[in-house]
Every structure is written in structure tokens, then in C-alpha cells.
Design a protein around this motif. Structure first.
Motif, PDB file in Angstrom:
ATOM      1  N   ASN A  11      37.474  44.375 -12.295  1.00 36.32           N
ATOM      2  CA  ASN A  11      38.899  44.256 -12.631  1.00 36.32           C
ATOM      3  C   ASN A  11      39.718  45.505 -12.327  1.00 36.32           C
ATOM      4  O   ASN A  11      40.927  45.527 -12.602  1.00 36.32           O
ATOM      5  N   HIS A  13      40.354  46.603  -9.323  1.00 37.60           N
ATOM      6  CA  HIS A  13      40.686  46.546  -7.900  1.00 37.60           C
ATOM      7  C   HIS A  13      42.071  47.099  -7.577  1.00 37.60           C
ATOM      8  O   HIS A  13      42.272  47.691  -6.521  1.00 37.60           O
ATOM      9  N   CYS A  30      33.422  41.437  -9.032  1.00 44.33           N
ATOM     10  CA  CYS A  30      34.852  41.683  -8.874  1.00 44.33           C
ATOM     11  C   CYS A  30      35.567  41.547 -10.214  1.00 44.33           C
ATOM     12  O   CYS A  30      36.642  42.114 -10.413  1.00 44.33           O
ATOM     13  N   THR A  31      34.963  40.826 -11.150  1.00 47.51           N
ATOM     14  CA  THR A  31      35.526  40.663 -12.490  1.00 47.51           C
ATOM     15  C   THR A  31      34.566  41.264 -13.509  1.00 47.51           C
ATOM     16  O   THR A  31      33.477  41.737 -13.170  1.00 47.51           O
ATOM     17  N   PHE A  42      42.031  38.668  -9.039  1.00 45.59           N
ATOM     18  CA  PHE A  42      41.294  39.334  -7.952  1.00 45.59           C
ATOM     19  C   PHE A  42      41.487  38.606  -6.634  1.00 45.59           C
ATOM     20  O   PHE A  42      41.736  39.242  -5.595  1.00 45.59           O
ATOM     21  N   TRP A  45      44.798  39.271  -5.076  1.00 48.04           N
ATOM     22  CA  TRP A  45      44.818  40.639  -4.522  1.00 48.04           C
ATOM     23  C   TRP A  45      44.072  40.688  -3.193  1.00 48.04           C
ATOM     24  O   TRP A  45      44.581  41.214  -2.200  1.00 48.04           O
TER      25      TRP A  45
END
Length: 205
Positions: A11, A13, A30-31, A42, A45
């Protein structure tokens, strides 16, 4: 062709400077909780970054991607690799999110026969392998010195022998090393205390 590679952003990113390149690779986590809101944030983004090709391999925190029906929500310009691959400008990429373990994490598989069945799917012509887990004994030590990589993965690597193997998962072991004909990279951006400690890897093929 320039690769920009990272993993284990959990989170954060938006706080990471992403270099320019042709292919952006994210090797999982990614999370942090794998919720819909985290995942959509995400993906939005990632989708809006300028890189021509984007490859995402989920990690053990990324529960959202475990359900096939939710994978349909991934933007069309993101290549989600779950035991699958693609070819870009003559280079064969393959990605798998599975990690060894019997806990209630995303994409967990039992060590031994169960997880090996996933590695057996890796094509022998793979140039760039992306897994969330490291292979056992390669950039897989936590701060206590215990190795948590997958014991089955090195056996397959002897057969496949990719030019590059990207992974994350073990924050403490970020870095690179070469063994035999393969260059290994632990792409973890955060350390074990969830602090941003590293920058994305830039690699020219």
C-alpha cells in the motif's frame, strides 16, 4: 528494453518513485490486507503509469486475486500472471504467486508435492521468472537467520535455468546474487518494519 522491477510495497506505492522504462514488474504484496479498496487503489495507480507493459504477480497478502471472478476487474493494460506467462519482444516471462505454507495466507501451498505441481508448469524456455517466494537458500533469510524460501523451487530452476528470477516476500533479504546461469533479485521495497528502504530495480535486457 528496460525493466523496472519492485515487490512488497504493501500500500505504499504512492510514496515510491518509479523510474521510466518499457516493462514494469511487480512481484507481489501490492496490498497489505488484500481488500477490494486496497486492490482497486493499487490497480488504478499501476494502470496509469506510462510503461508500455505492466506485469503483476500477486503475493500472499493479495487475497483479492484468489477469486477468478475478481480477476476480471484487472485493467486490460495489466498482465496478471497466475501460473501463466507471456512473450514480449522475444523474451518469455512466467509468473506464479504461490508461497510455501499451511497458514491462511493468499496462494499458500503445502511444501512438497502440492507446491511442486505449480513449479512443474514453468516452461523450459522461460527467460524471466517471477515468483513471490524466493527459492530456498537464495535471498530468503529473515533477520533471525532462518531460511523461508521454497525447497522445491531450486529443483525446477536446474531444469528451466531462466536468465533472471525476480521475487520478494522476504523483506530482510532484498538484494541480488548470481548462481549458475541465473541472476536472482529479491525486489522487496520495504524492510521488516514496513519502512521504505529500497528503490525499484532498473535492468536493461
Amino acid at each position: 528494453m528496460r525493466l523496472v522491477c519492485l515487490s512488497d510495497t504493501h500500500n505504499f506505492h504512492h510514496d515510491i518513485s518509479i523510474p521510466e522504462g518499457d516493462i514494469l514488474i511487480h512481484a507481489g504484496d501490492c496490498t497489505d490486507g488484500g481488500t477490494r479498496n486496497e486492490t482497486e487503489n493499487f490497480l488504478n495507480w499501476l494502470s496509469n503509469l506510462p510503461h508500455k507493459h505492466k506485469i503483476l504477480v500477486p503475493g500472499n497478502h493479495d487475497f483479492y486475486f484468489e477469486k477468478p471472478e475478481q480477476r476480471k476487474n484487472v485493467p486490460a493494460n495489466i498482465n496478471l500472471l497466475i501460473d501463466s506467462g507471456l512473450k514480449i519482444e522475444g523474451f518469455q516471462f512466467w509468473g506464479s504467486p504461490v508461497t510455501p505454507g499451511i497458514e491462511n495466507w493468499a496462494f499458500n501451498r503445502e511444501r512438497g508435492i502440492q507446491i511442486k505441481s505449480h513449479w512443474n508448469l514453468i516452461p523450459e524456455n522461460t527467460d524471466v521468472l517471477i515468483t513471490h517466494t524466493p527459492p530456498y537458500g537464495i535471498l530468503d533469510e529473515i533477520s533471525s537467520g532462518i531460511k523461508l524460501g521454497c525447497e522445491e523451487l531450486p529443483q525446477i530452476l536446474k531444469i528451466v535455468q531462466p536468465k533472471y528470477h525476480f521475487f520478494g516476500h522476504i523483506h530482510h533479504a532484498a538484494g541480488s546474487m548470481k548462481k549458475s546461469s541465473t541472476q536472482f533479485f529479491n525486489l522487496s521495497i520495504l524492510d521488516e518494519r514496513q519502512r521504505i528502504m529500497h528503490s525499484p530495480l532498473v535492468l536493461d535486457l
